[in-house]
Each structure stands twice: as C-alpha cells, then as structure tokens.
Write a protein that holds these residues in place. Structure first.
Motif, PDB file in Angstrom:
ATOM      1  N   TYR A 135       0.733  -1.102   0.193  1.00 62.50           N
ATOM      2  CA  TYR A 135      -0.163  -0.028   0.061  1.00 62.50           C
ATOM      3  C   TYR A 135       0.973   1.199  -0.095  1.00 62.50           C
ATOM      4  O   TYR A 135       0.957   1.887   1.023  1.00 62.50           O
ATOM      5  CB  TYR A 135      -0.832  -0.112   1.273  1.00 62.50           C
TER       6      TYR A 135
ATOM      7  N   ASN B 299      -1.430   2.526  -4.942  1.00 63.94           N
ATOM      8  CA  ASN B 299      -2.474   2.037  -4.456  1.00 63.94           C
ATOM      9  C   ASN B 299      -3.361   2.870  -3.662  1.00 63.94           C
ATOM     10  O   ASN B 299      -4.433   2.990  -3.948  1.00 63.94           O
ATOM     11  CB  ASN B 299      -2.243   0.499  -3.837  1.00 63.94           C
ATOM     12  N   SER B 300      -2.580   3.815  -3.156  1.00 60.37           N
ATOM     13  CA  SER B 300      -3.161   4.877  -2.765  1.00 60.37           C
ATOM     14  C   SER B 300      -3.913   5.946  -3.633  1.00 60.37           C
ATOM     15  O   SER B 300      -5.101   6.403  -3.340  1.00 60.37           O
ATOM     16  CB  SER B 300      -2.290   5.739  -1.687  1.00 60.37           C
TER      17      SER B 300
ATOM     18  N   THR C 167      -6.751   4.429   5.694  1.00 53.11           N
ATOM     19  CA  THR C 167      -6.270   3.398   5.109  1.00 53.11           C
ATOM     20  C   THR C 167      -4.678   3.331   5.436  1.00 53.11           C
ATOM     21  O   THR C 167      -4.073   2.520   4.996  1.00 53.11           O
ATOM     22  CB  THR C 167      -6.293   3.481   3.490  1.00 53.11           C
TER      23      THR C 167
ATOM     24  N   GLY D 187      -2.525   5.482   4.026  1.00 59.46           N
ATOM     25  CA  GLY D 187      -1.782   5.806   2.858  1.00 59.46           C
ATOM     26  C   GLY D 187      -0.737   6.679   2.687  1.00 59.46           C
ATOM     27  O   GLY D 187      -0.090   7.134   3.940  1.00 59.46           O
ATOM     28  N   SER D 188      -0.304   6.732   1.593  1.00 59.89           N
ATOM     29  CA  SER D 188       0.932   7.477   1.278  1.00 59.89           C
ATOM     30  C   SER D 188       1.190   8.627   1.683  1.00 59.89           C
ATOM     31  O   SER D 188       0.562   9.537   1.698  1.00 59.89           O
ATOM     32  CB  SER D 188       1.352   7.354  -0.319  1.00 59.89           C
TER      33      SER D 188
ATOM     34  N   VAL E  31      -2.805  -2.548   5.792  1.00 58.13           N
ATOM     35  CA  VAL E  31      -2.111  -3.002   4.541  1.00 58.13           C
ATOM     36  C   VAL E  31      -0.733  -2.684   4.576  1.00 58.13           C
ATOM     37  O   VAL E  31      -0.200  -1.650   4.957  1.00 58.13           O
ATOM     38  CB  VAL E  31      -2.656  -2.696   3.380  1.00 58.13           C
TER      39      VAL E  31
ATOM     40  N   ASP F  65      -1.789  -7.437   1.816  1.00 63.04           N
ATOM     41  CA  ASP F  65      -1.455  -6.658   0.577  1.00 63.04           C
ATOM     42  C   ASP F  65      -2.701  -6.482   0.182  1.00 63.04           C
ATOM     43  O   ASP F  65      -3.841  -6.519   0.782  1.00 63.04           O
ATOM     44  CB  ASP F  65      -0.842  -7.291  -0.574  1.00 63.04           C
ATOM     45  N   VAL F  66      -3.003  -5.423  -0.930  1.00 65.53           N
ATOM     46  CA  VAL F  66      -4.061  -4.882  -1.286  1.00 65.53           C
ATOM     47  C   VAL F  66      -5.046  -6.002  -1.764  1.00 65.53           C
ATOM     48  O   VAL F  66      -6.354  -5.670  -1.901  1.00 65.53           O
ATOM     49  CB  VAL F  66      -3.876  -4.016  -2.677  1.00 65.53           C
TER      50      VAL F  66
ATOM     51  N   PHE G  44      -6.769  -6.845   1.342  1.00 64.47           N
ATOM     52  CA  PHE G  44      -7.835  -5.779   1.580  1.00 64.47           C
ATOM     53  C   PHE G  44      -8.845  -5.978   0.855  1.00 64.47           C
ATOM     54  O   PHE G  44     -10.209  -5.639   1.214  1.00 64.47           O
ATOM     55  CB  PHE G  44      -7.136  -4.436   1.252  1.00 64.47           C
TER      56      PHE G  44
END
Length: 605
Positions: free
Chosen positions: A226, A230-231, A299, A301-302, A338, A345-346, A349
């Motif tokens: 992630y 994917n973000s 999530t 995320g990045s 994730v 992994d995604v 998810f």
C-alpha cells in the motif's frame, strides 16, 4: 448520516479560504462550458486533420458533430507492470463507445516512470517533477479541442496526480479514471523486507535479493503493497473519479474488462450532449477533497499525498493545507492494515471487503461527505458496494458486507486499529515536516538524539557499512528537496536504519526529501520545509546537535541555544552532480521554479 461536526468545520474552513481562487476557477470552467460542444469551432481543415485516421463511420459521425467523442489519455508502457495492461484498453474503449453511438480516440500519451526501477538511481530525481510534466503532456493531448469527455488511463505514483491536475485544468470536460488493477499476490511484503535487511547486513547476496524481489514483483498489475500507486486508486474511488468497485480488480479478468467498458460508456453518458452533464471541475469540490484526505488517513496511505493532494486541490482552485490534513488525521481512525502498516496486501484488503466496506464504515461514522457528485451520479452511498459479474457477464453491484471478511485487515469504525490516521504535521524551530506513524511502534513516537548530518544517501550507507552508526542518533539527510535535486525518494535509507533500530538503537530520520508510501517502522520527519537549498533551518544543523522528534506532540526541534543557532551560516552543498545525466539537465527549469513542499512542490502557481 450527516458529516461529523469537525469534518464539517474543517471543510467549511477550506471553502472559506478557497473562495477567491475557487470562484475564478469555476467562472473559467463555466465560460468554457457555455461555448458548447467544442468541435463546432474547428475549421474544416482542423476537423479533417482530427479524424483523418478514423474509420469512415467515425468520420461521418464526427463531421456531423452529433455524437460525443471520447478522448483517451493513456500512460501505457510495457515496462511498468501496473501500466502494461493498458496496451489493450484503447480497443476495448473504442468498442464500448461504438456500442452507445459514440467515438473514442487516443488523444495523447503521457510519460510514466517506475519509481521502483529508479529507486536510489539518478533517474529518481525526475520522479516528482514528472507529475507536472504529465499534467502538461495531457494538456497537449486535450488541446486539440476534439473531445466531449475524457478517460484517463493511469495508476502509479506521480501519474495519477498529474492526470488529475490535467483533468481539473480541463474541468469543463467530464473525466473518468480507469484503473488496471493490482498484480496477484506474490512473495509476502514482510518477507521481501526481511531479505532486504539481510542483504543490507551482508548476510545474503545479490542473487538471493533479486530472487525475492522478482517473486514479489512478478507479473502485470500494480505492486501489491500500500504505497502511492494503490493510495492513488483508493483516492480515485473515494473522490468519485472511478466507477464504484473498480479500484482493485486484477488485470486480465472478465470483470476488469467489463468495468473498463462500463467506464467508457459512462464517460459518454455524462457529456454536455446528454442529460447528466458532469464536468470534472464542477464535480470535484472541497467535500471531494476532504473525502480523499479522510480515505488516506483511514487506510494509512502514502505520505506523498501530502504533496499531491495539495497540488491536485489547487488545480481546482481549492486551497488545502498540511494543517487541514493533520487535523483530519487526528479525528479519522485507522481502519485498514495493509503493508507496510500490516502484513496484508491490497488483494487481501479487497477480499476483506475493500473500498465498499471502507466507505460504508466512514459514512456510518459521519467521517466523509455523502452529498458529493461522482462520475456515477450523486452521493457517495453508491460506492458502498461490491462489483461482480452475473451469469450473463453483466456487472452487478451488491451491498458491501456489514462485517469485515478479515478483522485483521479491515476494521469497523467503532473498533479501529488506532484512533487516528497516523499522518501528522510537525512544527518547530526546524520548520514544518510530515511524519507517518501508523507503522511506527508507540515507544518510538518520540526520539531525542544527536544529529549526524549527511548530504547524500551513499554517505549514510558507507557510514553504516563501516560500523560508525552503532549508536543512538537522528540522521539529517538534507539537500534532498525539490530545488536541490527534485526531492527523490530515499528508500535506500530504510534497510540500514531498520537494522540499527532492530539492534536496539534509537534512530530517526529528518530530511527535506521524501520517503513515500512505503515508509515503515523507522520514525521519519520528511518534506522538511523550508528546504536546505532555501537556507532553511535544516541547513544550520551540525553533527552532535540534539534533536527532538515528537510525533505525539507534533513537534520537530533542535535543542540548542536559539541565538547561537540562528546566527549560524547555512551550510552549502555542491549540487552540480544533480544537474546532468539521465535527463536531469532537461529539468533545470523545474528545480529553479519548484514551490515549497507544503504547497505541493509544484512548478504551477
């Protein structure tokens, strides 16, 4: 459910702050819309060039100006695993367009670099700037003025943000983003990370490392951890640019192709020629941007999106700040684990409930705005689904489950993995920075240790190999900002710092560079601004200065006498090595004109 009062308050603050710029932007969008379908203004010579290579039937339709024409902007190349599936998408899209009486043309291609290939290499210094180059390249493709709507084919790190900037710059046109999906699961990401650390310690060789990497990144599709790519897909769905349920369907499957055709048909249905006109610039508003930030926090995320979301919002006349992002993080719980924030992994998810379950939980908790426009229609509620194929091969959407398919991967809002998103802004006498702590153990949220200053990743690698770093310290990696060298990702630092942390030392990183979506267990204050090349305070740090990084309080400070510190002359660095080779000479303009990190590190105003 109505949005949480703090969500409403932050959104209202963004609306108020954005008013002058947003109103100018909307005036420009509406002015362009008012001029009607755009091929009407083209001369006969213009049109003849524009459809010279089309089929006779498409030529007739475009000449008559009675059918919608769909412009395809593609980031296809067959070196990026995530983008290789796009090779076949234009044919699928053209077929779908004809089925509903429209035309589709590839309007242009944009560059698409793989950060995984350039990681730790000179080419990585073009990575962040490629976002703005992508926006410009897409703008060139759309400048032909032949199109009534657009579809964007892009996945990875800087590509989707660049395409969003282009979509919002051409905000008078509807825009649908079409994902290609993640690769199937390979070697688990935590095992890959373990092998990387063993390699950094000299306990395995290059052959073993390459074998592990190849088993992790093994086929077509997006990398499964992630990170930023994917973000991006999460953002496009929660912001309403994707069709519901489209983000994480694997490439080469019947459902993936069906969703691609559906997206193309939907883009043609929402043009000004029809009854559901949805120009991208009107569709995306402050609520959409806040929903994106909330999804990022929920999530884990990045961190790259502390740059990209700011730049994307500005393309729509919306002024988002790090303070907004940080305050939203304080109230949005972490609902997904994730990798690197967990072992899944995604694909795991998605199997656990994916975006449909996540959005349903956020809506129930009042953490996202439901009253938004999307490419699918009105309301985010329509995205609380799972997309499947029925026996006839048609897409059906079923309500997302009420219970997570794997409570270790996706949690309910009332029982989150942690009470906040773990992405915070740091402030103090070193300026402003960002830290992601969702994968950092609580006992490492505060690090106070002497500084060791580096101007290059290799310097730290060499010091590690010599055994000079077996102690508590904070690595200060400076002259890595956008003006210095394009703000490359610094993931070569992760294995040695991880090894030192595992040995029991207190270590952290402070840098004006980036660590991006794969940032993990080592506390890292990144995107420090002002950067060293702007004579920011980070340029005045010396070896041995005591630094305190406090993610709990949100502070980043050098603990030396204030008068003495401010009187120091900023350090300088010879940056000539960053100016040539691998195309870096072509990007001198970008380095000279890059904005600050907290304003998106963009060359656009």
């Amino acid at each position: 459910m109505a949005a949480h009062s703090q969500i409403e308050a932050i959104t209202a603050r963004i609306v108020e702050r954005s008013k002058p710029r947003r109103e100018r932007y909307l005036d420009q969008v509406r002015s362009a819309v008012s001029r009607g379908p755009h091929r009407a203004v083209l001369s006969c010579g213009n049109l003849a060039h524009g459809f010279a290579a089309c089929s006779p039937a498409d030529k007739a339709d475009l000449a008559a100006d009675v059918v919608p024409n769909l412009g395809i902007i593609t980031a296809y190349n067959d070196m990026l695993s995530a983008h290789q599936p796009y090779e076949t998408f234009p044919a699928i899209i053209r077929e779908a367009a004809r089925e509903v009486g429209g035309v589709a043309q590839v309007a242009g291609g944009v560059p698409a670099m793989c950060d995984g290939v350039t990681q730790g290499q000179p080419g990585m210094e073009l990575s962040l700037f490629s976002r703005d180059a992508i926006a410009m390249a897409a703008g060139i493709g759309l400048s032909h003025n032949m199109f009534d709507a657009t579809v964007f084919l892009g996945i990875c790190d800087k590509i989707v943000p660049g395409l969003v900037i282009a979509a919002l710059t051409f905000g008078h046109l509807p825009a649908v983003f079409i994902p290609a999906g993640p690769m199937t699961s390979g070697l688990p990401n935590d095992e890959k990370s373990r092998i990387r650390q063993l390699y950094a310690e000299g306990k395995v060789g290059r052959a073993e490392l390459l074998d592990a990497e190849s088993k992790s990144y093994h086929g077509p599709g997006t990398c499964t951890f992630y990170g930023t790519a994917n973000s991006n897909q999460m953002l496009m769905e929660i912001m309403g640019f994707h069709m519901p349920g489209a983000s994480f369907i694997n490439p080469g499957t019947p459902l993936r192709d069906a969703l691609t055709k559906e997206a193309a048909k939907r883009a043609l249905a929402i043009t000004a020629i029809g009854n559901e006109f949805t120009p991208a610039g009107e569709m995306i508003d402050e609520r959409s941007i806040v929903n994106g930030v909330v999804g990022l926090h929920a999530t884990g995320g990045s961190t790259n999106h502390t740059l990209h979301l700011v730049a994307m919002a500005r393309a729509a006349g919306i002024h988002l700040t790090w303070q907004d992002i940080s305050e939203l993080s304080d109230i949005v719980p972490l609902l997904a684990r994730v990798y690197p924030n967990g072992l899944a992994d995604v694909n795991h998810f998605h199997a656990a409930g994916g975006m449909g379950f996540l959005i349903k939980q956020l809506l129930k908790a009042g953490l996202v705005h439901d009253d938004v426009r999307t490419v699918f229609g009105h309301g985010l509620e329509a995205y609380t689904i799972e997309a499947k194929l029925d026996a006839a091969g048609s897409i059906v959407r079923q309500p997302a489950p009420e219970e997570s398919g794997d409570a270790k991967v996706l949690a309910k809002a009332e029982a989150p993995f942690q009470p906040n998103g773990g992405l915070k802004m740091l402030t103090g006498n070193l300026g402003k920075a960002v830290i992601k702590i969702s994968a950092v153990k609580p006992e490492r949220h505060v690090i106070e240790a002497p500084a060791i200053v580096f101007h290059d990743q290799q310097e730290l690698q060499d010091a590690f190999k010599r055994g000079d770093l077996n102690r508590d310290f904070i690595a200060v990696m400076r002259f890595q900002g956008p003006k210095s060298n394009g703000m490359p990702e610094l993931h070569r630092l992760t294995p040695p710092l991880g090894v030192l942390q595992d040995r029991g030392y207190k270590v952290a990183l402070v840098t004006d560079g980036r660590m991006s979506g794969a940032s993990g267990k080592v506390p890292a204050a990144i995107h420090v601004t002002p950067e060293a090349s702007d004579a920011g305070p980070i340029a005045r740090i010396k070896d041995g200065d005591l630094i305190r990084l406090d993610a709990s309080r949100g502070t980043l400070e050098v603990l030396v006498d204030a008068a003495e510190f401010s009187a120091r002359a900023p350090a300088s660095a010879n940056l000539e090595q960053n100016e040539f080779g691998m195309g870096r000479e072509l990007f001198a303009f970008f380095r000279q004109n890059a904005g600050t990190a907290d304003n998106g590190a963009s060359v656009f105003a």
